[in-house]
Write a protein that holds these residues in place. Structure first.
Motif, mmCIF file in Angstrom:
data_model
loop_
_atom_site.group_PDB
_atom_site.id
_atom_site.type_symbol
_atom_site.label_atom_id
_atom_site.label_comp_id
_atom_site.label_asym_id
_atom_site.label_seq_id
_atom_site.Cartn_x
_atom_site.Cartn_y
_atom_site.Cartn_z
ATOM 1 N N ASN A 38 0.631 -1.362 0.128
ATOM 2 C CA ASN A 38 -0.308 0.378 -0.036
ATOM 3 C C ASN A 38 0.469 1.635 -0.039
ATOM 4 O O ASN A 38 0.130 2.643 -0.736
ATOM 5 N N THR A 39 1.838 1.362 0.059
ATOM 6 C CA THR A 39 3.606 1.635 0.398
ATOM 7 C C THR A 39 4.525 2.739 -0.314
ATOM 8 O O THR A 39 4.579 3.497 -1.099
ATOM 9 N N VAL A 40 5.255 1.279 -0.401
ATOM 10 C CA VAL A 40 5.989 1.556 -1.315
ATOM 11 C C VAL A 40 5.954 1.011 -2.659
ATOM 12 O O VAL A 40 5.173 0.372 -3.376
ATOM 13 N N LYS A 41 6.777 1.970 -3.999
ATOM 14 C CA LYS A 41 5.898 1.601 -5.446
ATOM 15 C C LYS A 41 7.575 0.753 -5.641
ATOM 16 O O LYS A 41 8.574 1.184 -4.954
ATOM 17 N N ASP A 42 7.351 0.638 -7.010
ATOM 18 C CA ASP A 42 9.271 -0.224 -7.662
ATOM 19 C C ASP A 42 10.105 0.786 -7.898
ATOM 20 O O ASP A 42 10.924 0.016 -7.295
ATOM 21 N N GLY A 43 9.974 2.277 -7.609
ATOM 22 C CA GLY A 43 10.963 3.256 -7.637
ATOM 23 C C GLY A 43 11.869 3.507 -6.204
ATOM 24 O O GLY A 43 12.608 4.610 -6.241
ATOM 25 N N ASP A 44 10.932 3.363 -5.700
ATOM 26 C CA ASP A 44 11.182 3.479 -3.894
ATOM 27 C C ASP A 44 12.539 3.125 -3.430
ATOM 28 O O ASP A 44 12.595 1.190 -3.738
ATOM 29 N N THR A 45 12.796 3.115 -2.095
ATOM 30 C CA THR A 45 13.857 2.537 -1.485
ATOM 31 C C THR A 45 14.120 1.910 0.183
ATOM 32 O O THR A 45 12.805 3.211 0.593
ATOM 33 N N GLU A 60 17.513 -21.978 5.299
ATOM 34 C CA GLU A 60 16.292 -21.896 6.213
ATOM 35 C C GLU A 60 15.829 -20.647 5.589
ATOM 36 O O GLU A 60 14.804 -19.960 5.857
ATOM 37 N N ALA A 61 16.369 -18.868 5.887
ATOM 38 C CA ALA A 61 16.058 -17.997 6.061
ATOM 39 C C ALA A 61 16.119 -17.991 4.307
ATOM 40 O O ALA A 61 15.231 -16.615 3.746
ATOM 41 N N LEU A 62 16.353 -18.753 3.478
ATOM 42 C CA LEU A 62 16.274 -18.037 2.176
ATOM 43 C C LEU A 62 14.594 -17.623 1.292
ATOM 44 O O LEU A 62 14.175 -16.582 1.009
ATOM 45 N N ILE A 63 13.788 -18.293 1.931
ATOM 46 C CA ILE A 63 12.003 -18.789 1.650
ATOM 47 C C ILE A 63 11.850 -16.775 1.924
ATOM 48 O O ILE A 63 10.967 -15.579 1.657
ATOM 49 N N ASP A 64 12.592 -15.980 3.783
ATOM 50 C CA ASP A 64 12.268 -15.001 4.562
ATOM 51 C C ASP A 64 12.696 -14.161 3.153
ATOM 52 O O ASP A 64 11.914 -12.619 3.019
ATOM 53 N N ILE A 68 11.040 -10.960 0.965
ATOM 54 C CA ILE A 68 10.992 -9.513 1.036
ATOM 55 C C ILE A 68 11.776 -9.265 -0.386
ATOM 56 O O ILE A 68 11.228 -8.013 -0.765
ATOM 57 N N ASN A 69 12.564 -10.125 -1.368
ATOM 58 C CA ASN A 69 13.484 -9.795 -2.397
ATOM 59 C C ASN A 69 11.644 -9.516 -3.912
ATOM 60 O O ASN A 69 11.657 -8.460 -4.544
ATOM 61 N N ALA A 70 10.693 -10.119 -3.669
ATOM 62 C CA ALA A 70 9.964 -9.711 -3.782
ATOM 63 C C ALA A 70 8.985 -8.406 -3.940
ATOM 64 O O ALA A 70 8.069 -8.108 -4.727
ATOM 65 N N LEU A 71 8.566 -8.152 -2.857
ATOM 66 C CA LEU A 71 8.237 -6.529 -2.629
ATOM 67 C C LEU A 71 8.577 -5.317 -3.536
ATOM 68 O O LEU A 71 9.766 -5.533 -4.065
ATOM 69 N N PRO A 72 7.815 -4.877 -3.371
ATOM 70 C CA PRO A 72 7.643 -3.421 -4.269
ATOM 71 C C PRO A 72 9.460 -2.652 -4.536
ATOM 72 O O PRO A 72 9.162 -3.141 -2.858
ATOM 73 N N THR A 103 16.739 -6.915 -5.501
ATOM 74 C CA THR A 103 16.299 -6.357 -4.830
ATOM 75 C C THR A 103 17.135 -5.814 -3.657
ATOM 76 O O THR A 103 16.585 -4.490 -3.123
ATOM 77 N N ILE A 104 18.267 -7.230 -3.684
ATOM 78 C CA ILE A 104 18.387 -6.705 -1.715
ATOM 79 C C ILE A 104 19.720 -6.448 -2.294
ATOM 80 O O ILE A 104 20.657 -6.562 -3.024
#
Length: 233
Positions: A38-45, A60-64, A68-72, A103-104
């Motif tokens: 609702n808040t972050v757009k693709d060009g944001d950081t 174990e952390a990969l899926i988490d 995160i990586n898939a979020l805008p 994206t990370i």
């Protein structure tokens, strides 16, 4: 735009329910995702200063991290006290590239120029039950890491002289009777005006110091900000 939010405490591959800390944490991953979108757009950081995943290894952390990586937007993440999967910068970078977590980026003895800011930081350290000799060693090491990050930030400031250097820590530099003198000293010497941090949960605004020695202190833990990323002004 530039945002920050801390302590998502994701656990898609481990059994670490956060609702034991109160109803605010019910379905917290879904809340986190919805408010982010609702808040972050693709060009944001977005800077996430720690406690990303309960995973104790890269596997174990990969899926988490994939979540995160898939979020805008772009994400710059730091280490929290529960990020046991964290490793050297070389290993983190290799893992990121191998798993296509494009994206990370990692905040670790370095700095980033983003929009009109320069992003610096480290984990920090707090011992809520009194500082022991082992804590002193960790505090000194974290202070050194913060200074390394700030020195990298000053190099970027030569290229971007109008950018404000902003510090992101996992632990608060000041809370109640505890003060991390080593971290505070560095923040003061480098004329830092804004520090964002996480780690604290279930606290109220009146328990927090808003400012110390001209340094504004901002708590951005998920439950404190109702899972809504905070704009870094």
């Amino acid at each position: 735009m530039l945002y920050t939010i801390s302590d998502p405490h994701l656990s898609f591959s481990t059994d670490k329910p956060m609702d034991i800390f109160g109803s605010r944490w019910d379905n917290h991953a879904q809340k986190f995702e919805a408010e982010w979108k609702n808040t972050v757009k693709d060009g944001d950081t977005v800077i996430i200063p720690g406690d990303i995943s309960w995973g104790s290894s890269f596997e174990e952390a990969l899926i988490d991290l994939e979540f995160i990586n898939a979020l805008p937007g772009r994400k710059i993440i730091g280490k929290g006290n529960h990020d046991y999967w964290w490793a050297t910068m070389n290993k983190l970078s290799n893992f990121k590239n191998e798993k296509k977590l494009h994206t990370i980026d990692f905040l670790f003895n370095n700095a980033y120029a983003v929009e009109n800011k320069i992003i610096c930081g480290t984990r920090g350290w707090v011992n809520e039950f009194g500082v022991k000799s082992e804590d002193e060693r960790i505090i000194k090491r974290e202070a050194q890491r913060l200074e390394l990050s700030l020195k990298e930030g000053l190099k970027l400031k030569e290229e971007f002289p109008d950018n404000e250097i902003v510090v992101f820590l996992h632990y608060p530099p000041l809370f109640g009777e505890f003060m991390n003198y080593d971290i505070i000293d560095i923040l003061y010497r480098y004329d830092i005006k804004n520090v964002y941090f996480g780690h604290l949960h279930g606290v109220k605004q009146e328990q927090l110091d808003d400012e110390y020695l001209g340094i504004r202190l901002h708590l951005v833990s998920c439950d404190y900000v109702n899972f809504v990323p905070v704009r870094v002004e």
